[in-house]
Design an enzyme around this catalytic site. Sequence first.
Site, short mmCIF file in Angstrom:
data_model
loop_
_atom_site.label_atom_id
_atom_site.label_comp_id
_atom_site.label_asym_id
_atom_site.label_seq_id
_atom_site.Cartn_x
_atom_site.Cartn_y
_atom_site.Cartn_z
N ASP A 1 4.14 8.09 34.30
CA ASP A 1 4.63 7.64 35.60
C ASP A 1 5.96 6.91 35.41
O ASP A 1 6.65 7.17 34.43
CB ASP A 1 3.56 6.77 36.28
CG ASP A 1 3.62 6.87 37.80
OD1 ASP A 1 4.70 6.62 38.36
OD2 ASP A 1 2.61 7.21 38.43
N GLY B 1 8.57 10.95 31.89
CA GLY B 1 8.04 9.99 32.83
C GLY B 1 8.73 10.20 34.17
O GLY B 1 9.41 11.21 34.37
N HIS B 2 8.58 9.23 35.05
CA HIS B 2 9.12 9.40 36.40
C HIS B 2 10.43 8.65 36.63
O HIS B 2 10.94 8.65 37.71
CB HIS B 2 8.08 9.00 37.45
CG HIS B 2 6.90 9.94 37.50
ND1 HIS B 2 5.92 9.85 38.44
CD2 HIS B 2 6.57 10.99 36.71
CE1 HIS B 2 5.02 10.80 38.23
NE2 HIS B 2 5.38 11.50 37.19
N GLY B 3 10.95 7.97 35.59
CA GLY B 3 12.24 7.32 35.75
C GLY B 3 12.12 5.85 36.13
O GLY B 3 11.09 5.22 35.89
N ASN C 1 12.74 11.46 37.92
CA ASN C 1 13.87 10.81 38.58
C ASN C 1 14.71 10.08 37.55
O ASN C 1 14.23 9.78 36.45
CB ASN C 1 13.38 9.78 39.60
CG ASN C 1 12.42 10.39 40.59
OD1 ASN C 1 12.79 11.24 41.39
ND2 ASN C 1 11.16 9.99 40.51
#
Length: 404
Positions: A228, A250-252, A282
């Site tokens: 995440d 991951g999601h940044g 992101n």
Amino acid sequence: MAKQLLPLPLLRHALLCFFFLLCSIIFTKTLAKSTTYNVVDFGADPTGFKDSTLAFLGAWSNACRSLRPARIQVPRGQFLLGTSTRFGGPCNSRLISITMLGTLVGPSDYRAIGESLHWLTFDEVSGVRIHGGVLDARGSSLWACKFSGQPCPIGAITLGIKNSNNVVVTGLTLINSQLFHMIINGSNNVNVHGVKIMAPGNSPNTDGIHVQFSSDVTILSPRIRTGDDCVSIGPGTRNLWVEDIACGPGHGISIGSLGWGMNEAGVNNVTVRTATFSKTMNGFRIKSWGRPSNGFVNDVHFEHALMTDVQNPIVIDQHYCPFYSGCPQMASGIRISDISYIDIHGTSATEVAVKFDCSLKHPCRRLRLEDVRLTYKNQVPQASCRNAGGTSFGTVQPGSCLYL
Ligand SMILES: *[C@@H]1O[C@H](CO)[C@@H](O)[C@H](O)[C@H]1NC(C)=O
Ligand SMILES: *[C@@H]1O[C@H](CO)[C@@H](O)[C@H](O)[C@H]1NC(C)=O
């Protein structure tokens, strides 16, 4: 009468001297002992077989009661902390240093901590330093439960710093958390330096570090790859500094989701400087629910970033409504202003590299793009803007779509 071997005053002197020496040795020994607490002396089991929670709490309560700076030592080995554990204050000791060489492991059955939201927390403390060591929550069985679609507990955050001041965390490794790896909540002046955080890219909700209701938090040189957000920033965050971060997979780095509730504390003065993103969802994201709220995001600086194959390198999404319930067709109340993106380059994994999708009710104000150079498949990517005002400076690719 026996003849005295020594004249009496001399004997008295010698005896006094001897006792003084003995006393001072004992005294210094006790003093030294009173400040260092090795968890093994409290019964902790370094083979990881026996639960060591009570031993850790014993060492903590002695350190916390100490009138002098105290040190807690966790030697090499594996220590099982099988229940949700709070290291609470307030403490007498103004400085407690915890030095870890070993690994703390979570329970093998995720249900033991899965409902308690936290595994290990430091709560209401001031002047705590945590150095070294590994926290391994062994979250994989909970993720498996979540993947299976059965009802499962939400899971526990590995390390919580709550309602605390003046906390330093250095050289700590956190792996395989059930939920977020670390949360800083309701705290001031927290320094996190050189932490490593790792969990598989598909592990659910395993954010790296989450910060909320906290001020003057500094996060330096973290290495984070999880399932995440690497760093997520929630309401009530002020004066946050993140520097030299490696993120991905991951999601940044994300501010939000904000604005689910009406009365929500804002986010103010955040800097993220020198970041690399590898294959993340992101890069820099600001996200708010499409719902009325009086929160805000102000004064945010994203500077010096290298993106490699990032799906959404720069994104503001004020229409977040993942389950289409309670929010569709509503404008976000979150006011976003003074956000700068400076010296950002690399590759986008999708055609739209810059997306500002702001609230109709509260358009984004004073966004600033400066020296942004992104490509998509070696081509110029696209930028998309909705209700987004601001200016651009220097080379900006894709070209700015902000209105003045
Ligand atoms: C953060 O702190 C607030 C206030 O103490 C509390 O209500 C909330 O549950 C905490 N959140 C987490 C995830 O610890
Ligand atoms: C913003 O936060 C930084 C620390 O992250 C601090 O040094 C600076 O003084 C803050 N700026 C303002 C205007 O408060």
